[in-house]
Design an enzyme around this catalytic site. Structure first.
Site, PDB file in Angstrom:
ATOM      1  N   ASP A  34      40.406  65.831 -32.299  1.00  0.00           N
ATOM      2  CA  ASP A  34      41.355  66.057 -31.927  1.00  0.00           C
ATOM      3  C   ASP A  34      42.484  67.253 -30.762  1.00  0.00           C
ATOM      4  O   ASP A  34      43.234  67.272 -30.413  1.00  0.00           O
ATOM      5  CB  ASP A  34      42.352  64.839 -31.899  1.00  0.00           C
ATOM      6  CG  ASP A  34      43.536  65.783 -33.076  1.00  0.00           C
ATOM      7  OD1 ASP A  34      42.641  66.189 -33.850  1.00  0.00           O
ATOM      8  OD2 ASP A  34      44.437  64.554 -33.951  1.00  0.00           O
ATOM      9  N   GLU A  36      43.088  69.820 -32.582  1.00  0.00           N
ATOM     10  CA  GLU A  36      43.923  70.387 -33.986  1.00  0.00           C
ATOM     11  C   GLU A  36      43.928  71.632 -34.562  1.00  0.00           C
ATOM     12  O   GLU A  36      42.076  71.349 -34.783  1.00  0.00           O
ATOM     13  CB  GLU A  36      44.770  69.578 -34.719  1.00  0.00           C
ATOM     14  CG  GLU A  36      46.009  68.307 -34.614  1.00  0.00           C
ATOM     15  CD  GLU A  36      46.013  67.150 -35.977  1.00  0.00           C
ATOM     16  OE1 GLU A  36      45.326  67.636 -36.661  1.00  0.00           O
ATOM     17  OE2 GLU A  36      47.062  66.720 -35.112  1.00  0.00           O
ATOM     18  N   ARG A  93      55.335  89.000 -20.737  1.00  0.00           N
ATOM     19  CA  ARG A  93      55.758  89.113 -19.480  1.00  0.00           C
ATOM     20  C   ARG A  93      57.346  88.466 -19.538  1.00  0.00           C
ATOM     21  O   ARG A  93      57.689  88.722 -18.452  1.00  0.00           O
ATOM     22  CB  ARG A  93      54.881  89.259 -18.404  1.00  0.00           C
ATOM     23  CG  ARG A  93      54.082  90.720 -18.556  1.00  0.00           C
ATOM     24  CD  ARG A  93      52.658  90.025 -17.354  1.00  0.00           C
ATOM     25  NE  ARG A  93      52.234  89.217 -18.019  1.00  0.00           N
ATOM     26  CZ  ARG A  93      50.735  88.182 -17.294  1.00  0.00           C
ATOM     27  NH1 ARG A  93      50.400  89.465 -16.246  1.00  0.00           N
ATOM     28  NH2 ARG A  93      49.651  88.095 -18.251  1.00  0.00           N
ATOM     29  N   HIS A 127      54.460  94.838 -23.158  1.00  0.00           N
ATOM     30  CA  HIS A 127      54.781  95.047 -21.302  1.00  0.00           C
ATOM     31  C   HIS A 127      56.321  95.791 -21.541  1.00  0.00           C
ATOM     32  O   HIS A 127      56.698  96.675 -20.648  1.00  0.00           O
ATOM     33  CB  HIS A 127      55.093  94.404 -21.102  1.00  0.00           C
ATOM     34  CG  HIS A 127      55.647  93.529 -19.610  1.00  0.00           C
ATOM     35  ND1 HIS A 127      54.315  94.442 -18.452  1.00  0.00           N
ATOM     36  CD2 HIS A 127      56.075  93.166 -19.167  1.00  0.00           C
ATOM     37  CE1 HIS A 127      55.007  94.605 -16.783  1.00  0.00           C
ATOM     38  NE2 HIS A 127      55.988  93.174 -17.402  1.00  0.00           N
ATOM     39  N   LYS A 190      56.703  99.395  -4.915  1.00  0.00           N
ATOM     40  CA  LYS A 190      55.808  97.445  -3.540  1.00  0.00           C
ATOM     41  C   LYS A 190      57.004  97.170  -4.073  1.00  0.00           C
ATOM     42  O   LYS A 190      58.272  97.158  -4.777  1.00  0.00           O
ATOM     43  CB  LYS A 190      54.880  97.448  -4.409  1.00  0.00           C
ATOM     44  CG  LYS A 190      55.219  97.217  -5.779  1.00  0.00           C
ATOM     45  CD  LYS A 190      53.756  96.240  -6.545  1.00  0.00           C
ATOM     46  CE  LYS A 190      54.119  95.241  -7.958  1.00  0.00           C
ATOM     47  NZ  LYS A 190      54.982  96.349  -8.532  1.00  0.00           N
ATOM     48  N   ARG A 192      57.307  92.701  -4.441  1.00  0.00           N
ATOM     49  CA  ARG A 192      56.621  91.284  -4.898  1.00  0.00           C
ATOM     50  C   ARG A 192      57.362  89.825  -3.883  1.00  0.00           C
ATOM     51  O   ARG A 192      58.119  90.072  -4.070  1.00  0.00           O
ATOM     52  CB  ARG A 192      56.775  90.982  -5.735  1.00  0.00           C
ATOM     53  CG  ARG A 192      55.336  90.534  -6.943  1.00  0.00           C
ATOM     54  CD  ARG A 192      55.275  90.191  -8.211  1.00  0.00           C
ATOM     55  NE  ARG A 192      55.253  91.622  -8.982  1.00  0.00           N
ATOM     56  CZ  ARG A 192      53.805  91.858  -9.651  1.00  0.00           C
ATOM     57  NH1 ARG A 192      53.027  90.738  -8.787  1.00  0.00           N
ATOM     58  NH2 ARG A 192      53.577  92.741 -10.256  1.00  0.00           N
ATOM     59  N   ASP A 220      46.450  91.380 -14.220  1.00  0.00           N
ATOM     60  CA  ASP A 220      46.209  90.419 -14.222  1.00  0.00           C
ATOM     61  C   ASP A 220      45.656  89.635 -12.944  1.00  0.00           C
ATOM     62  O   ASP A 220      44.042  89.727 -13.175  1.00  0.00           O
ATOM     63  CB  ASP A 220      47.318  89.809 -14.135  1.00  0.00           C
ATOM     64  CG  ASP A 220      47.106  88.261 -14.513  1.00  0.00           C
ATOM     65  OD1 ASP A 220      46.110  87.408 -14.084  1.00  0.00           O
ATOM     66  OD2 ASP A 220      48.323  87.619 -15.019  1.00  0.00           O
ATOM     67  N   GLY A 222      44.712  91.483 -10.088  1.00  0.00           N
ATOM     68  CA  GLY A 222      43.880  92.768  -9.834  1.00  0.00           C
ATOM     69  C   GLY A 222      44.576  92.481  -8.390  1.00  0.00           C
ATOM     70  O   GLY A 222      44.887  94.036  -7.623  1.00  0.00           O
TER      71      GLY A 222
END
Length: 310
Positions: A34, A36, A93, A127, A190, A192, A220, A222
């Site tokens: 299962d 586990e 993050r 991070h 930049k 986002r 991540d 890129g």
């Protein structure tokens, strides 16, 4: 001192064990039908100083549960001290509330590791530095910059290099590399628009004719790196190479990097590289096994770890 590993990065664990000149501890980490997770420590650890190496990378939840269950097994087996060694700390993050009614998952993960029974934590290039404060146990945050600086000096004429932070938030990290190789610093500003996508807005600094070295902690999708490379080349850069500590490289990132204008992407083995990464023509992997191994040795001997970065 004994070193054990989960399933997330056994290649790195074996290299660390070789550096320490000790065998990798015997433990079985398997799954029931299962799914586990079941852990069995297959040697005596009573009174031992135990280090368990596990990156909580993809699949993050499985690898995190492996780590927690292993820590619990060592605690119940009467290990004297348990150090969780996380070359890559997943959920890092999620270190703050991005909006109302959202969690701070990095703090939750820190609580889980502590409550499972870890005595201390060794990790690499968090991070956000404040994540150290999420733990109520001693936590050493190592830095890959000495390893990366050596590679830069071996492969580039540093007199023509310029270290570039791919965003304003990474300036302190980029400056640490720039100081080590005696290079100037530039910044890519930049905006986002949505998760996994970024729009390069402006290059702060004169990169004309320079060999630019983008330096960051995580790659991540890129998208940021590819857009930054294009922006730098449009500003007259001679070449653009990216040095990144943690190669998450999810989705189509490897293909995106391969078709980008990056001369090379250099990552560490904090996350075990996939076959696609190893086969990519412009992705290279640096090992941080000696750095991790030396930090473990100093921790076991109660010596300074911070002096590694003086």
């Amino acid at each position: 001192m004994k070193l054990f590993a989960g399933n997330s990065n056994r290649v790195l664990a074996e290299s660390v064990a070789q550096y320490l000149n000790i065998p990798l501890g015997k433990a079985s980490v398997r799954r029931f039908a299962d799914q586990e997770i079941f852990v069995e420590i297959q040697e005596n650890v009573r009174g031992e100083d135990v280090f368990v190496l596990q990156s909580t990378s993809y699949p993050a939840n499985d690898h995190l549960m492996e780590l927690l269950i292993m820590i619990d097994a060592f605690r119940r087996s009467s290990a004297r001290r348990i150090t969780a060694v996380l070359p890559y700390f997943g959920y890092a993050r999620q270190d703050r509330k991005p909006g109302p009614r959202t969690p701070i998952s990095a703090k939750l993960v820190a609580n889980l590791i502590t409550e499972a029974g870890a005595s201390r934590v060794l990790t690499l290039d968090l991070h956000a530095g404040q994540i150290q404060g999420f733990f109520d146990i001693p936590t050493d945050n190592l830095y890959a910059v000495p390893v990366i600086a050596r590679d830069v000096k071996a492969n580039y004429a540093t007199g023509n290099c310029m270290v570039v932070s791919p965003d304003v938030g990474g300036v302190v990290r980029a400056r640490s590399l720039a100081k080590r190789i005696d290079a100037q610093l530039a910044i890519v500003d930049k905006r986002r628009e949505r998760p996994g996508e970024s729009e390069v807005m402006n290059v702060i600094g004169d990169v004309s004719g320079k060999d630019c070295l983008l330096f960051d902690d995580i790659v991540d999708s890129g998208g940021t790196l590819c857009n930054a490379a294009e922006a730098l080349l449009n500003k007259g850069a001679n070449s653009v190479t990216a040095y990144i500590t943690h190669g998450v490289l999810s989705g189509g990132a490897v293909a995106r990097i391969a078709s980008s204008k990056l001369k090379e992407l250099v990552i560490t083995d904090s996350i075990q590289p996939t076959t696609a990464i190893n086969d990519a023509p412009n992705i290279r992997v640096l090992s941080i096994s000696d750095l991790i191994g030396e930090a473990i040795a100093r921790t076991a001997a109660e010596e300074s770890v911070s002096s590694l970065f003086d």
